[in-house]
Design an enzyme around this catalytic site. Structure first.
Site, mmCIF file in Angstrom:
data_model
loop_
_atom_site.group_PDB
_atom_site.id
_atom_site.type_symbol
_atom_site.label_atom_id
_atom_site.label_comp_id
_atom_site.label_asym_id
_atom_site.label_seq_id
_atom_site.Cartn_x
_atom_site.Cartn_y
_atom_site.Cartn_z
ATOM 1 N N ASP A 78 0.650 -1.424 -0.074
ATOM 2 C CA ASP A 78 -0.478 0.235 0.147
ATOM 3 C C ASP A 78 1.331 1.217 0.024
ATOM 4 O OD1 ASP A 78 0.863 -1.089 3.037
ATOM 5 O OD2 ASP A 78 -0.989 0.289 3.613
ATOM 6 N N GLU A 136 -0.849 -2.792 5.369
ATOM 7 C CA GLU A 136 -0.300 -1.925 6.263
ATOM 8 C C GLU A 136 -0.144 -0.884 7.157
ATOM 9 O OE1 GLU A 136 3.560 -1.069 8.907
ATOM 10 O OE2 GLU A 136 3.477 -0.009 6.902
ATOM 11 N N GLU A 137 -0.549 0.423 6.299
ATOM 12 C CA GLU A 137 0.234 1.834 6.944
ATOM 13 C C GLU A 137 -1.679 2.359 7.765
ATOM 14 O OE1 GLU A 137 2.069 3.690 6.579
ATOM 15 O OE2 GLU A 137 3.372 2.956 5.033
ATOM 16 N N HIS A 361 7.447 9.220 4.677
ATOM 17 C CA HIS A 361 6.490 9.492 4.710
ATOM 18 C C HIS A 361 6.486 10.979 3.838
ATOM 19 C CE1 HIS A 361 3.441 6.361 7.430
ATOM 20 N NE2 HIS A 361 4.975 5.890 6.609
#
Length: 390
Positions: A78, A136-137, A361
């Site tokens: 993702d 996962e995020e 990020h």
């Protein structure tokens, strides 16, 4: 080590896959096209393929003719809701979405490992599962759903890795025991009585109560938690008020908690809930707390981490493999490690010469693609070592 002919042929393909994924990112729980892309590549390699595992998860399966261990390799797929700020030929084509954490590289490396074993499958005893995980995020994360769908049922060991730009390319790190923190989230709503900014005595100011609470929450780690136990309480947002001369009737505070110890995790939750209640009462307001339990701490298996420290120097060279400190970011790979022995590893991907210097990020995030050479070799060598032990 890996056969040179394979390397010359497949590394350019890995870069091609990575750049395609980087240009076509999909956020958590929406990885439909990414899943299709991965499944198509696995079928081209001749693997048995399972799709829609735990959502958009994909598993490629290779079974050898001889008995042996079942080894699971995992990559996350993702992307993040971040606008890509880079200027490069593979910049994200999706507004407001980008691979800002390296999952495109993880997926490409695992496809590379699948390509390797599909080429040399006659050498394979047992079974390898190439597990491509969605979401996962974002909690509750894709790992839980994949486990529920039987993704690791009957397996003996699980390995995963993360490209990590704080480490220079050509290095690696891991650690036995607790490596990455548990991550929880909280949402506090304070309700007061709004009114005229010039008549505060007939109001109950939710903004003032919220400001006081923010300051109180910052004392939890410094004055409640054992100083030998790592912990973080971070306030991420505070929203209140509509105009400069209007006293706010509501205030919302959101934040995250990071811990390694379950007792500390419980203590911090209790303190947040108690402080929200008592501080709001002090200011004549009311409060409610929604506390979400997130990923558990990621705890590496001692023996499998020892394997990493034996194997990684063969890939990266002596002196290039480090003992990692505990890290406060969280990873839902932790759920697999609660079920199976395994190891989560960091592969250095930073390189100032290629502008791979931005934190994960970040809108300018990128990694040195040479890191994928090391990462796929590490996966293959960990599997080979595990297989040799029967």
């Amino acid at each position: 080590m890996m056969k040179e002919a394979f390397w010359e042929q497949w590394f350019p393909r890995m870069v091609e896959w990575r750049r395609h994924l980087h240009m076509n990112p999909e956020v958590s729980y929406h990885e439909k096209e990414t899943s299709r892309f991965v499944a198509d590549r696995l079928r081209e390699l001749g693997l048995e393929v399972k799709t829609d595992v735990g959502g958009y998860g994909v598993i490629g399966i290779l079974r050898g003719d001889k008995p042996g261990k079942t080894i699971v390799l995992r990559a996350d797929m993702d992307a993040l809701p971040i606008e890509d700020g880079k200027s490069c030929e593979y910049k994200s084509s999706v507004p407001g979405v980008m691979h800002a954490c390296g999952h495109d590289g993880h997926t490409s490396m695992l496809l590379g490992a699948a390509a390797y074993y599909s080429t040399y499958r006659e050498e394979l005893p047992g079974e390898i599962r190439f597990m491509f995980q969605p979401a996962e995020e974002v909690c509750p994360g894709g790992a839980i759903e994949m486990i529920k769908d039987g993704a690791i049922e009957g397996a003996d060991v699980v390995y995963g890795l993360h490209l990590w730009t704080p480490l220079p390319v050509g290095t690696a790190a891991s650690a036995p025991g607790p490596l990455m923190a548990a991550a929880d989230e909280f949402f506090i709503d304070i309700t007061g009585r709004g009114g005229h900014g010039g008549m505060p005595h007939v109001t109950a100011d939710a903004l003032v109560a919220g400001a006081a609470l923010v300051m109180q929450l910052q004392t939890i780690v410094s004055r409640t938690v054992d100083p030998l136990q790592p912990a973080v309480v971070t306030i991420g947002t505070m929203q209140a008020g509509t105009a400069q001369n209007v006293i706010a009737s509501s205030c919302r505070i959101t934040g995250t908690v990071r811990t390694f110890d379950e007792a500390t995790r419980t203590l911090i939750r209790e303190r947040i809930e108690m402080m929200a209640r008592t501080v709001s009462e002090t200011y004549g307001t009311e409060s409610s707390v929604r506390y979400l339990i997130g990923y558990p701490a990621l705890v590496n298996d001692e023996q499998e981490t020892a394997r990493f420290f034996r194997i990684a120097p063969k890939v990266f060279g002596e002196g290039q493999v480090q003992l990692s400190p505990k890290l406060m970011p969280a990873e839902d790979f932790a759920y697999y490690l609660q079920k199976l022995p395994g190891c989560f590893m960091f592969v250095g991907a930073g390189n100032p010469q290629k502008d791979a210097v931005y934190p994960h990020h970040h809108p300018m995030f990128d990694f040195d693609e040479e890191a994928m050479r090391y990462g796929v070799q590490l996966l293959v060598e960990m599997v080979s070592s595990c297989r040799e032990e029967g």
